[in-house]
Design a protein around this motif. Structure first.
Motif, PDB file in Angstrom:
ATOM      1  N   ARG A   3      12.219  32.550 -30.957  1.00  0.00           N
ATOM      2  CA  ARG A   3      10.961  33.289 -30.888  1.00  0.00           C
ATOM      3  C   ARG A   3       9.888  32.615 -31.750  1.00  0.00           C
ATOM      4  NH1 ARG A   3      13.315  38.722 -33.157  1.00  0.00           N
ATOM      5  NH2 ARG A   3      14.124  37.112 -34.573  1.00  0.00           N
ATOM      6  N   VAL A   4       8.694  32.424 -31.153  1.00  0.00           N
ATOM      7  CA  VAL A   4       7.583  31.747 -31.831  1.00  0.00           C
ATOM      8  C   VAL A   4       6.423  32.722 -32.034  1.00  0.00           C
ATOM      9  CG1 VAL A   4       5.899  29.869 -31.696  1.00  0.00           C
ATOM     10  CG2 VAL A   4       8.221  29.546 -30.793  1.00  0.00           C
ATOM     11  N   MET A   5       5.868  32.716 -33.231  1.00  0.00           N
ATOM     12  CA  MET A   5       4.624  33.439 -33.516  1.00  0.00           C
ATOM     13  C   MET A   5       3.526  32.405 -33.743  1.00  0.00           C
ATOM     14  SD  MET A   5       3.073  36.381 -34.012  1.00  0.00           S
ATOM     15  CE  MET A   5       4.243  37.647 -34.530  1.00  0.00           C
ATOM     16  N   ASP A  12      -9.475  36.656 -30.195  1.00  0.00           N
ATOM     17  CA  ASP A  12      -8.708  37.676 -29.469  1.00  0.00           C
ATOM     18  C   ASP A  12      -8.728  37.384 -27.976  1.00  0.00           C
ATOM     19  OD1 ASP A  12      -7.293  39.897 -28.792  1.00  0.00           O
ATOM     20  OD2 ASP A  12      -8.938  41.320 -29.064  1.00  0.00           O
ATOM     21  N   VAL A  13      -7.840  36.491 -27.534  1.00  0.00           N
ATOM     22  CA  VAL A  13      -7.746  36.121 -26.119  1.00  0.00           C
ATOM     23  C   VAL A  13      -6.277  36.054 -25.721  1.00  0.00           C
ATOM     24  CG1 VAL A  13      -9.934  34.845 -26.051  1.00  0.00           C
ATOM     25  CG2 VAL A  13      -7.832  33.654 -26.690  1.00  0.00           C
ATOM     26  N   ASP A  14      -6.022  36.107 -24.426  1.00  0.00           N
ATOM     27  CA  ASP A  14      -4.671  36.032 -23.889  1.00  0.00           C
ATOM     28  C   ASP A  14      -4.401  34.609 -23.427  1.00  0.00           C
ATOM     29  OD1 ASP A  14      -2.288  36.220 -22.505  1.00  0.00           O
ATOM     30  OD2 ASP A  14      -2.811  38.086 -21.478  1.00  0.00           O
ATOM     31  N   PHE A  15      -3.474  33.915 -24.069  1.00  0.00           N
ATOM     32  CA  PHE A  15      -3.216  32.505 -23.736  1.00  0.00           C
ATOM     33  C   PHE A  15      -2.695  32.332 -22.315  1.00  0.00           C
ATOM     34  CE2 PHE A  15       0.995  33.840 -25.196  1.00  0.00           C
ATOM     35  CZ  PHE A  15       1.841  33.197 -24.319  1.00  0.00           C
ATOM     36  N   ARG A  16      -2.168  33.397 -21.711  1.00  0.00           N
ATOM     37  CA  ARG A  16      -1.656  33.295 -20.342  1.00  0.00           C
ATOM     38  C   ARG A  16      -2.768  33.306 -19.306  1.00  0.00           C
ATOM     39  NH1 ARG A  16       2.252  38.109 -21.973  1.00  0.00           N
ATOM     40  NH2 ARG A  16       0.211  38.615 -22.858  1.00  0.00           N
ATOM     41  N   VAL A  17      -3.987  33.708 -19.740  1.00  0.00           N
ATOM     42  CA  VAL A  17      -5.106  33.829 -18.807  1.00  0.00           C
ATOM     43  C   VAL A  17      -6.224  32.842 -19.127  1.00  0.00           C
ATOM     44  CG1 VAL A  17      -6.872  35.392 -17.901  1.00  0.00           C
ATOM     45  CG2 VAL A  17      -4.574  36.272 -18.439  1.00  0.00           C
ATOM     46  N   VAL A  18      -6.600  32.764 -20.400  1.00  0.00           N
ATOM     47  CA  VAL A  18      -7.727  31.943 -20.829  1.00  0.00           C
ATOM     48  C   VAL A  18      -7.256  30.514 -21.078  1.00  0.00           C
ATOM     49  CG1 VAL A  18      -9.524  31.637 -22.573  1.00  0.00           C
ATOM     50  CG2 VAL A  18      -8.826  33.945 -21.878  1.00  0.00           C
ATOM     51  N   ARG A  19      -8.034  29.555 -20.594  1.00  0.00           N
ATOM     52  CA  ARG A  19      -7.692  28.154 -20.783  1.00  0.00           C
ATOM     53  C   ARG A  19      -8.372  27.630 -22.037  1.00  0.00           C
ATOM     54  NH1 ARG A  19      -4.802  26.346 -16.850  1.00  0.00           N
ATOM     55  NH2 ARG A  19      -4.916  24.217 -17.648  1.00  0.00           N
ATOM     56  N   GLY A  20      -7.743  26.657 -22.654  1.00  0.00           N
ATOM     57  CA  GLY A  20      -8.274  26.048 -23.860  1.00  0.00           C
ATOM     58  C   GLY A  20      -7.221  25.126 -24.426  1.00  0.00           C
ATOM     59  N   ARG A  21      -7.625  24.151 -25.223  1.00  0.00           N
ATOM     60  CA  ARG A  21      -6.657  23.146 -25.653  1.00  0.00           C
ATOM     61  C   ARG A  21      -5.546  23.756 -26.505  1.00  0.00           C
ATOM     62  NH1 ARG A  21     -10.438  19.591 -29.745  1.00  0.00           N
ATOM     63  NH2 ARG A  21     -10.661  21.130 -31.390  1.00  0.00           N
ATOM     64  N   ASN A  22      -5.865  24.689 -27.407  1.00  0.00           N
ATOM     65  CA  ASN A  22      -4.837  25.319 -28.215  1.00  0.00           C
ATOM     66  C   ASN A  22      -3.961  26.219 -27.354  1.00  0.00           C
ATOM     67  OD1 ASN A  22      -6.378  24.127 -30.146  1.00  0.00           O
ATOM     68  ND2 ASN A  22      -7.101  26.014 -31.075  1.00  0.00           N
ATOM     69  N   LEU A  23      -4.598  27.006 -26.501  1.00  0.00           N
ATOM     70  CA  LEU A  23      -3.881  27.973 -25.686  1.00  0.00           C
ATOM     71  C   LEU A  23      -2.948  27.285 -24.693  1.00  0.00           C
ATOM     72  CD1 LEU A  23      -6.875  30.388 -25.054  1.00  0.00           C
ATOM     73  CD2 LEU A  23      -5.099  30.573 -26.802  1.00  0.00           C
ATOM     74  N   SER A  24      -3.306  26.100 -24.247  1.00  0.00           N
ATOM     75  CA  SER A  24      -2.460  25.364 -23.313  1.00  0.00           C
ATOM     76  C   SER A  24      -1.115  25.013 -23.940  1.00  0.00           C
ATOM     77  CB  SER A  24      -3.166  24.091 -22.847  1.00  0.00           C
ATOM     78  OG  SER A  24      -4.337  24.399 -22.130  1.00  0.00           O
ATOM     79  N   TYR A  26       0.562  26.883 -26.043  1.00  0.00           N
ATOM     80  CA  TYR A  26       1.411  28.079 -25.950  1.00  0.00           C
ATOM     81  C   TYR A  26       2.022  28.198 -24.556  1.00  0.00           C
ATOM     82  CZ  TYR A  26      -0.724  29.738 -30.327  1.00  0.00           C
ATOM     83  OH  TYR A  26      -1.142  29.875 -31.617  1.00  0.00           O
ATOM     84  N   ARG A  27       1.212  27.958 -23.542  1.00  0.00           N
ATOM     85  CA  ARG A  27       1.734  28.062 -22.178  1.00  0.00           C
ATOM     86  C   ARG A  27       2.854  27.053 -21.951  1.00  0.00           C
ATOM     87  NH1 ARG A  27      -3.663  29.077 -20.901  1.00  0.00           N
ATOM     88  NH2 ARG A  27      -4.049  26.901 -20.425  1.00  0.00           N
ATOM     89  N   ALA A  28       2.672  25.841 -22.471  1.00  0.00           N
ATOM     90  CA  ALA A  28       3.711  24.823 -22.311  1.00  0.00           C
ATOM     91  C   ALA A  28       4.973  25.213 -23.087  1.00  0.00           C
ATOM     92  CB  ALA A  28       3.192  23.471 -22.800  1.00  0.00           C
ATOM     93  N   LEU A  29       4.813  25.786 -24.261  1.00  0.00           N
ATOM     94  CA  LEU A  29       5.962  26.194 -25.068  1.00  0.00           C
ATOM     95  C   LEU A  29       6.724  27.354 -24.451  1.00  0.00           C
ATOM     96  CD1 LEU A  29       4.617  26.046 -28.743  1.00  0.00           C
ATOM     97  CD2 LEU A  29       6.465  24.684 -27.762  1.00  0.00           C
ATOM     98  N   SER A  30       6.017  28.178 -23.686  1.00  0.00           N
ATOM     99  CA  SER A  30       6.656  29.373 -23.128  1.00  0.00           C
ATOM    100  C   SER A  30       7.776  29.037 -22.149  1.00  0.00           C
ATOM    101  CB  SER A  30       5.607  30.263 -22.452  1.00  0.00           C
ATOM    102  OG  SER A  30       5.032  29.613 -21.336  1.00  0.00           O
ATOM    103  N   ALA A  31       7.867  27.785 -21.708  1.00  0.00           N
ATOM    104  CA  ALA A  31       8.977  27.372 -20.847  1.00  0.00           C
ATOM    105  C   ALA A  31      10.246  27.135 -21.656  1.00  0.00           C
ATOM    106  CB  ALA A  31       8.604  26.097 -20.092  1.00  0.00           C
ATOM    107  N   HIS A  32      10.104  27.042 -22.988  1.00  0.00           N
ATOM    108  CA  HIS A  32      11.238  26.718 -23.847  1.00  0.00           C
ATOM    109  C   HIS A  32      11.575  27.831 -24.839  1.00  0.00           C
ATOM    110  CE1 HIS A  32      10.745  22.495 -22.514  1.00  0.00           C
ATOM    111  NE2 HIS A  32       9.453  22.755 -22.616  1.00  0.00           N
ATOM    112  N   ALA A  33      10.604  28.666 -25.139  1.00  0.00           N
ATOM    113  CA  ALA A  33      10.788  29.672 -26.182  1.00  0.00           C
ATOM    114  C   ALA A  33      10.040  30.946 -25.810  1.00  0.00           C
ATOM    115  CB  ALA A  33      10.281  29.138 -27.521  1.00  0.00           C
ATOM    116  N   GLN A  34      10.357  32.000 -26.512  1.00  0.00           N
ATOM    117  CA  GLN A  34       9.616  33.245 -26.324  1.00  0.00           C
ATOM    118  C   GLN A  34       8.408  33.246 -27.259  1.00  0.00           C
ATOM    119  OE1 GLN A  34      11.767  36.785 -27.346  1.00  0.00           O
ATOM    120  NE2 GLN A  34       9.996  38.133 -27.048  1.00  0.00           N
ATOM    121  N   ILE A  35       7.203  33.295 -26.685  1.00  0.00           N
ATOM    122  CA  ILE A  35       5.991  33.406 -27.503  1.00  0.00           C
ATOM    123  C   ILE A  35       5.799  34.898 -27.792  1.00  0.00           C
ATOM    124  CG2 ILE A  35       3.564  32.811 -27.730  1.00  0.00           C
ATOM    125  CD1 ILE A  35       5.437  30.411 -27.335  1.00  0.00           C
TER     126      ILE A  35
END
Length: 371
Positions: A3-5, A12-24, A26-35
Motif C-alpha cells: 500500500r502506497v500513500m 485536491d484532485v483525483d489522479f485517476r481522472v486529472v492528467r499531470g506529470r505527478n499524477l501520471s 500514481y496511475r502507473a504505480l496502481s498497476a503494481h500497488a494499492q494507492i
C-alpha cells in the motif's frame, strides 16, 4: 499487494481522472500497488495568513513567491503532512513524496522521494528564481539536505538531479536511482508532412526563465536573413513590456489542448532557449509531433534533445548561436525534416510512465517489506 500513500503538491484532485506529470506516476504505480490515497499539505486558514503577513513584499508577484517558498513553509507543510500520515499510519506501507518542498522522512515509516530539481541547481543556474534572502536560502539548504539524507530512497527525474544529490548534498550513491519521466501527450505516428512554413514556436509559462528575451534579440537576426519567418509565443501569463520584433505573434496562455496541438503541428521548429528549466517536458511534446528542437545545453536538456540529431543546442544567452540555429533549420526544410523525424523516433522509444512506474514500484516494494 503493498500500500502506497502519496504526498505531493498537486492539490485536491483525483489522479485517476486529472492528467499531470505527478499524477501520471500514481496511475502507473496502481498497476503494481494499492494507492491508498494522496494529498497536498497546503497552508490554509490562520497558518496561511500568518505566512503571508510574515512574507510581505510590495510587489504582489514577489510577495506570492516569498510566501510559497521559504523555510517556514517547508516546516509547516512538513508538520501538516506528518500529522496526517501519523493519523493514518496503519493504512499504508510506504510513502511516496513527490518533490522536495517539505519532508516526511525519518519518522518511523519508509519514505521515497521523486525529484525533478534541487535548490542547489536553482541557485547555480538561475538564483533569481528563488525569492528567499541569503539567510533563508542557507536555512532551506540545511532542511533540504536533512530531508534527502532521511529518505530511504530517492528517484531522480534526470542524471543532472542525480549528480546534484551526490555532489551538492552528499547523498550516498546507493540511495539514488535515475528513473526518468514519462510523457503526458499523444505521439503522432505519422509526424509532419511539411517543413517549409518558416514558423518557430515557443511554449512556456515563464518568459524570462525560458530565455524569452534572448529569443527576441535572436529573432531580429533571423528576420534579417528570413524576412518571411514567423515566431509564435505561447504561454506567458503576464505580458512582457517589450517592443516585439517583426514577425512575432503573442498568444499568451492557450488552455485549449486541441488549439495548442494545432500550433505545434503548424510550426517548423520548436524553440526553448531556457536559462534554467530542470526538465522541460514540452520539448518531448514537440518531438512527439515531429518538430526539431532548438534549446540550451544545460541541466537535463541534453538528456532530452540530442544536438545535431534531434535538434540544436546552444549556450545559454548566446544570441548569435541561437539565431544561427533557428535560421539554419527554418531555412533548410530537409534538415528540419531529418531532425524532426529523428526526434519523433526518439520520443517514441523514450521512457514511458508505465516503465517509470515499474522501476519505482520495484523499489517501493522492497521498502514496504521492511519491518
Amino acid at each position: 499487494m503493498y500500500r502506497v500513500m502519496g504526498v505531493d503538491t498537486e492539490g485536491d484532485v483525483d489522479f485517476r481522472v486529472v492528467r499531470g506529470r505527478n499524477l501520471s506516476l500514481y496511475r502507473a504505480l496502481s498497476a503494481h500497488a494499492q494507492i491508498v490515497d494522496r494529498f497536498t499539505p497546503a497552508l490554509t486558514g490562520m497558518p496561511m495568513m500568518v505566512n503571508y503577513a510574515s512574507s510581505f513584499r510590495p510587489h504582489p508577484y514577489r510577495w506570492k513567491g516569498v510566501a510559497n517558498l521559504n523555510p517556514r513553509t517547508f516546516r509547516v507543510r512538513s508538520d501538516l503532512a506528518l500529522r496526517r500520515l501519523k493519523a493514518r499510519r496503519g493504512q499504508f506501507d510506504v510513502v511516496l513524496q513527490i518533490f522536495g518542498m517539505f519532508s516526511v522522512a525519518g519518522h518511523g515509516f519508509p519514505v521515497a522521494l521523486y525529484l525533478d530539481n534541487t535548490m542547489a541547481l536553482t541557485l547555480r543556474h538561475y538564483p533569481q528564481w528563488n525569492p528567499m534572502s541569503d539567510r533563508e536560502r542557507r536555512e532551506w539548504l540545511v532542511l533540504e539536505r536533512e530531508a534527502y539524507h532521511a529518505a530511504d530512497r530517492i528517484f531522480a527525474m534526470s542524471q543532472a538531479v542525480h549528480r546534484s544529490l551526490l555532489d551538492d548534498y552528499g547523498v550516498p550513491a546507493d540511495k539514488v536511482l535515475t528513473v526518468g519521466a514519462g510523457a503526458n501527450f499523444t505521439i503522432d505516428p505519422d509526424g509532419k508532412d511539411a517543413y517549409d512554413q518558416q514558423t518557430a514556436l515557443f511554449v512556456a509559462y515563464e518568459f524570462d526563465r525560458n530565455g524569452g528575451r534572448t529569443l527576441l534579440d535572436a529573432w531580429r537576426r533571423v528576420r534579417a536573413d528570413l524576412p518571411g519567418a514567423r515566431l509564435q509565443i505561447v504561454g506567458p501569463r503576464r505580458p512582457v513590456a517589450l517592443a516585439l520584433p517583426p514577425g512575432v505573434e503573442w498568444f499568451g496562455p492557450v488552455r485549449d489542448r486541441e488549439r495548442l496541438r494545432s500550433l505545434f503541428r503548424g510550426a517548423t521548429v520548436f524553440v526553448l532557449p531556457s536559462v534554467f528549466n530542470p526538465f522541460p517536458h514540452v520539448l518531448r511534446e514537440a518531438m512527439a509531433v515531429g518538430l526539431p528542437c532548438v534549446s540550451t545545453n544545460h541541466v537535463a536538456i541534453p538528456e532530452i534533445v540530442m544536438d545535431g540529431v534531434t535538434g540544436s543546442l546552444v549556450a545559454v544567452d548566446d544570441v548569435p548561436a541561437l539565431a544561427g540555429a533557428l535560421t539554419e533549420l527554418l531555412g533548410q526544410p530537409a534538415m528540419a525534416r531529418q531532425y524532426g523525424q529523428a526526434g519523433l523516433e526518439a520520443v517514441s522509444h523514450a521512457m514511458s510512465w508505465d516503465q517509470v512506474g515499474t522501476l519505482v514500484a520495484d523499489q517501493l516494494k522492497v521498502l514496504a517489506a521492511q519491518p
